[in-house]
Design an enzyme around this catalytic site. Structure first.
Site, PDB file in Angstrom:
ATOM      1  N   HIS A 193      -7.333  -6.077   1.336  1.00 26.94           N
ATOM      2  CA  HIS A 193      -6.133  -5.248   1.548  1.00 26.94           C
ATOM      3  C   HIS A 193      -5.340  -5.687   2.787  1.00 26.94           C
ATOM      4  O   HIS A 193      -4.386  -5.023   3.176  1.00 26.94           O
ATOM      5  CB  HIS A 193      -6.590  -3.783   1.716  1.00 26.94           C
ATOM      6  N   SER A 248       0.844  -1.198   0.000  1.00 22.27           N
ATOM      7  CA  SER A 248       0.000   0.000   0.000  1.00 22.27           C
ATOM      8  C   SER A 248       0.885   1.256   0.000  1.00 22.27           C
ATOM      9  O   SER A 248       1.646   1.465  -0.947  1.00 22.27           O
ATOM     10  CB  SER A 248      -0.962  -0.054   1.183  1.00 22.27           C
ATOM     11  N   ASP A 279     -10.142  -5.662  -2.917  1.00 22.47           N
ATOM     12  CA  ASP A 279      -9.532  -4.615  -2.096  1.00 22.47           C
ATOM     13  C   ASP A 279     -10.397  -3.359  -2.186  1.00 22.47           C
ATOM     14  O   ASP A 279     -10.592  -2.810  -3.275  1.00 22.47           O
ATOM     15  CB  ASP A 279      -8.125  -4.351  -2.642  1.00 22.47           C
TER      16      ASP A 279
END
Lengths: 283, 283
Positions: free
Chosen positions: B260, B151, B227
Site C-alpha cells: 500500500h 486509498s 496490500d
C-alpha cells in the site's frame, strides 16, 4: 555477518530493502538500503552502484526521494545507499551539536583523533565491511562496481574512486565537495577527524589526490547553478583545474537554476545511472 | 485570493512549488503543492492532474515520494496535490487521536455533523476553492482536468469524478476505498462527518454513485496484491461489479507483490499520467 531485514517493498519489479547489522568497523549498529532490480531471480549477478549521501542524511533520503529505481530496473543495477556516520547514544557527536560534524557527517574517513577514532571509520566501512556484506547477501557482481554521491557523499565517491581505481569502474557526483582542504566544511571535518596535520588530509581530498598522481578514467559531475553552497563550499572549478592538468576527462555540467536538494538530484540521477551502466557493460 | 509561496525548487526542467493560503472553505490555512512542467513560459495553458492523498498524508508525501515529475515534464501536465484535511490547533480531531478520522483524514466530504462541519469541508475545498486558486495563479487549462488519488484519496478521486463528469476528463486510482458504506474506515468517517443516515453517504461512495446512475467514460485502477488493506478496507471487487452492471469500462490491474506504500504508487504513477494525458489530448 548477520543481517537483519528492517523492511522490504516491491518497487519497479524489484525489491527495495532496508537492512541493519552490527558493524565491526564502527562498533555500532549500521543501517543501509539496497535496491535489487528484477532479473536477479534466475541466478544472475548484477553490477553494483554505490550512492554516498550528504551531510545530515541517512540511507532514507535517497531511498525515498532519489527516483533511481526505474532506471536501475531498466539497466539491471543493484543500488546501495549506506548511512553517513555511526549512530547511537554512545557515539561522540559534534560538541555543539552542529550538523556538519559528528552524527550524519562522517566524511568517509577513518578518524585518528580522540574521541572520534573508535567509531568514525566510515572509509573502512564503505570500502571494506559493507562490500563484503553485500557480496555475501545479495546477487552482486563485485567485479562490476561504480560509485556516486551527493555533496559530502560526492567527496566520498570521488576520493574513494581515486584511491581504489581497480575497484570502481566509474565515478560520478552531484554537487560534490571537491576539496575539503579548501572549504569550511572540509577544514572542520578533516581537522576534527584527522587532526591538524593537513598533509594527512590530502588522501581524502579529490583535488589533492589528483595533484598527487591518482587517476580515474573519467568523471561526470552535475552541479546546480543556484546551489547556495557552490561558491563557499563546493568549488568545482578546483577539480576542473586538477583534471585538466592531469588529463582526466571531466564532464562538469552546470545545471542552470537547480539547487542543492533532492529535486536537483532526482532530475539527473537516472542520467548518471545510464552513464555508469555504459561503463559497467550494461548497455 | 492571496497565495503565499512556501518553497520552489527547479526539478525536471519545471518548478515544484509548495504554497499556503487562508481557505474560506475550511476556515484554516491550507498548504498544497503544484508542479508546473517546462513549456509554460511561452504563455501556454497546460492540463491539470489532481492527486488526492490517503490517510495520514499531507501534500508532502506524494511530492517527495511520488516520482511524477519526469512524466509530467514529458507530457506537459500540471500536478496539484492538496492536503487531506484542515489543520490547526482549533480544528477538532478524532476524540482518541486515531489516524483514520479528523486531522489527515478529511475523506473529501463536506461534514454536516458537529463539531466537524465548520472546518471539514474538503469536498468544497478540492472541487471549488482550490481550482479557482489554481486557475488564478498558475498557467492552467481548467478545461482539461483529470483526477487520481491513493486509498482515501482514490475514494476522493472516484467520487469527485463521478459527481462532476463534465469537469474531469479522466479518472484513475491507486488502491482506492471503493465503498465507504462497506468498510470500517468508511463507516467511521462518513458516520462521523455525515451522521447516521446512511442514505446521505451514497453521494460519497463510488460504488453507490454508480449504482445510483453516475457515469464516467472509463476508470483505471492499480491495486497491490500484497496490500494489507485489500480485503478488509479496499474491496475493489465491489466497484468491478458496479462497473460491469453499469457498462463502465474498468481497467483493474492487480499488481502481484505490491503493498500500500509509495513504493507501489511510484512504480505505476507515470503509467497513470500517460493514461490521463491521452484522454487530455496530450499525446
Amino acid at each position: 555477518m548477520a543481517l537483519e531485514t528492517v523492511s522490504t517493498n516491491k518497487a519497479f519489479g524489484g525489491t527495495q530493502g532496508v537492512y541493519r547489522h552490527a558493524s565491526t568497523a564502527t562498533g555500532t549498529d549500521m543501517t543501509f538500503s539496497v535496491y535489487v532490480p528484477p532479473g536477479a531471480e534466475a541466478g544472475a549477478r548484477l553490477p553494483v552502484i554505490w550512492y554516498l549521501s550528504g551531510l545530515t542524511c541517512t540511507h532514507a533520503n535517497v531511498t525515498e526521494k532519489g527516483e533511481f529505481r526505474r532506471a536501475c530496473a531498466e539497466l539491471g543495477l543493484i543500488f546501495v545507499a549506506p548511512d553517513t556516520s555511526p549512530r547511537g547514544e554512545a557515539v561522540p557527536d559534534d560538541p555543539a551539536g552542529a550538523y556538519d560534524f559528528g552524527l550524519g557527517a562522517g566524511f568517509y574517513v577513518d578518524a585518528t583523533e580522540a574521541p572520534y577514532a573508535a567509531n568514525y571509520r566510515m572509509y573502512s566501512y564503505v570500502t571494506e565491511e559493507l562490500p563484503a556484506l553485500i557480496a555475501a547477501h545479495f546477487p552482486a557482481d563485485m567485479g562490476a562496481q561504480a560509485i556516486t554521491g551527493h555533496s559530502m557523499g560526492g567527496h566520498g565517491a570521488l576520493t574513494i574512486a581515486l584511491r581504489n581505481p581497480d575497484r570502481y569502474r566509474s565515478v560520478s557526483a552531484f554537487a560534490p565537495i571537491v576539496s575539503p582542504l579548501r572549504c569550511p566544511w572540509g577544514e572542520k571535518a578533516l581537522g576534527g577527524y584527522l587532526g591538524p596535520d593537513r598533509a594527512t588530509w590530502r588522501a581524502h581530498d579529490a583535488t589533492a589526490l589528483i595533484e598527487d598522481g591518482a587517476r580515474v578514467p573519467a568523471i561526470l559531475i552535475d552541479q546546480g547553478g543556484a546551489d547556495s553552497f557552490l561558491e563557499g563550499q563546493l568549488k568545482p572549478g578546483l577539480l576542473a583545474q586538477a583534471c585538466e592538468a592531469a588529463g582526466i576527462p571531466l564532464t562538469l555540467r552546470m545545471q542552470d537554476g537547480y539547487d542543492h536538494s533532492y529535486y536537483f538530484i532526482s532530475t539527473f540521477l537516472a542520467d548518471h545511472l545510464r552513464w555508469h551502466a555504459e561503463r559497467l557493460g550494461r548497455r
